[in-house]
Design a protein around this motif. Sequence first.
Motif, PDB file in Angstrom:
ATOM      1  N   LYS A  30       0.836  -1.214   0.000  1.00 17.22           N
ATOM      2  CA  LYS A  30       0.000   0.000   0.000  1.00 17.22           C
ATOM      3  C   LYS A  30       0.866   1.257   0.000  1.00 17.22           C
ATOM      4  N   ASP A  31       1.924   1.264   0.820  1.00 20.62           N
ATOM      5  CA  ASP A  31       2.844   2.412   0.855  1.00 20.62           C
ATOM      6  C   ASP A  31       3.503   2.625  -0.503  1.00 20.62           C
ATOM      7  N   LEU A  32       3.936   1.530  -1.124  1.00 21.31           N
ATOM      8  CA  LEU A  32       4.615   1.636  -2.418  1.00 21.31           C
ATOM      9  C   LEU A  32       3.692   2.167  -3.504  1.00 21.31           C
ATOM     10  N   SER A  56       5.323  -9.213  -7.471  1.00 18.61           N
ATOM     11  CA  SER A  56       4.122 -10.034  -7.629  1.00 18.61           C
ATOM     12  C   SER A  56       3.001  -9.546  -6.713  1.00 18.61           C
ATOM     13  N   ALA A  57       3.364  -9.185  -5.492  1.00 17.95           N
ATOM     14  CA  ALA A  57       2.362  -8.666  -4.553  1.00 17.95           C
ATOM     15  C   ALA A  57       1.776  -7.349  -5.065  1.00 17.95           C
ATOM     16  N   VAL A  58       2.624  -6.483  -5.612  1.00 17.47           N
ATOM     17  CA  VAL A  58       2.164  -5.213  -6.178  1.00 17.47           C
ATOM     18  C   VAL A  58       1.244  -5.474  -7.372  1.00 17.47           C
ATOM     19  N   ALA A 139      10.588   0.316  -4.269  1.00 20.94           N
ATOM     20  CA  ALA A 139      11.443  -0.608  -3.528  1.00 20.94           C
ATOM     21  C   ALA A 139      11.204  -0.403  -2.034  1.00 20.94           C
ATOM     22  N   VAL A 140      11.543  -1.387  -1.240  1.00 21.94           N
ATOM     23  CA  VAL A 140      11.433  -1.230   0.208  1.00 21.94           C
ATOM     24  C   VAL A 140      12.226   0.000   0.637  1.00 21.94           C
ATOM     25  N   ALA A 141      13.423   0.169   0.076  1.00 22.26           N
ATOM     26  CA  ALA A 141      14.248   1.336   0.383  1.00 22.26           C
ATOM     27  C   ALA A 141      15.045   1.748  -0.843  1.00 22.26           C
ATOM     28  N   ILE A 142      15.312   3.035  -0.928  1.00 20.32           N
ATOM     29  CA  ILE A 142      16.189   3.588  -1.959  1.00 20.32           C
ATOM     30  C   ILE A 142      17.238   4.411  -1.231  1.00 20.32           C
ATOM     31  N   CYS A 160       9.337   2.357   1.382  1.00 14.63           N
ATOM     32  CA  CYS A 160       8.611   2.161   2.644  1.00 14.63           C
ATOM     33  C   CYS A 160       9.357   2.671   3.867  1.00 14.63           C
ATOM     34  N   ILE A 161      10.454   3.345   3.677  1.00 12.00           N
ATOM     35  CA  ILE A 161      11.284   3.774   4.806  1.00 12.00           C
ATOM     36  C   ILE A 161      10.802   5.129   5.326  1.00 12.00           C
TER      37      ILE A 161
END
Length: 182
Positions: A30-32, A56-58, A139-142, A160-161
Amino acid sequence: MAPNTKGPTFAWLDPSRLYCNSQALSDCVKDLLCPFQKEAIDLVVGIDAMGFILGSAVATTLGKGFLAIRKAGHLCIQTQSQEYSDYSGREKMMEVRLDVLSPGLQVLIVDQWIETGGTMKAAIKLVERQGATVVGVAAVAIENSEGGKWIKEKYKYSHCIPEELQSQIDKQYLDSFKSFAS
């Protein structure tokens, strides 16, 4: 997220535990997707290998298809390839099948982590070389490395950070690592 305990040939941390908790994974997706709510996304592209899980989840959340960008030599069909340097500085090659991307296709590229940006830049080149449009990168983090900054300047992006943790991400050490036994 757990710190690297295996040495310099591995990434500095492992965020994959995030995928083991359904609520954490759902919240991350959701955040992404938040910055892309008004974007027309036709296809989600995930980068080998951990980008497959998150991508895949996205894609499932969006109700869209998923295309895997693979490490070279894994696809048994005609492909296009791109050289790149990964986070450890190793020279590698990735590839994508030729029968999915096309001019006008709107693509969101997903990977687990963007450290140096080399892997993501190569994926962007592969997508754009086939005429598709990269609407964004997630991405989870950049990290704010030279490559990470380049991506943030050139493309819409999400991660997401929380802002207050970005400096720890950039230093490649989280305060929470203190609680891990060596």
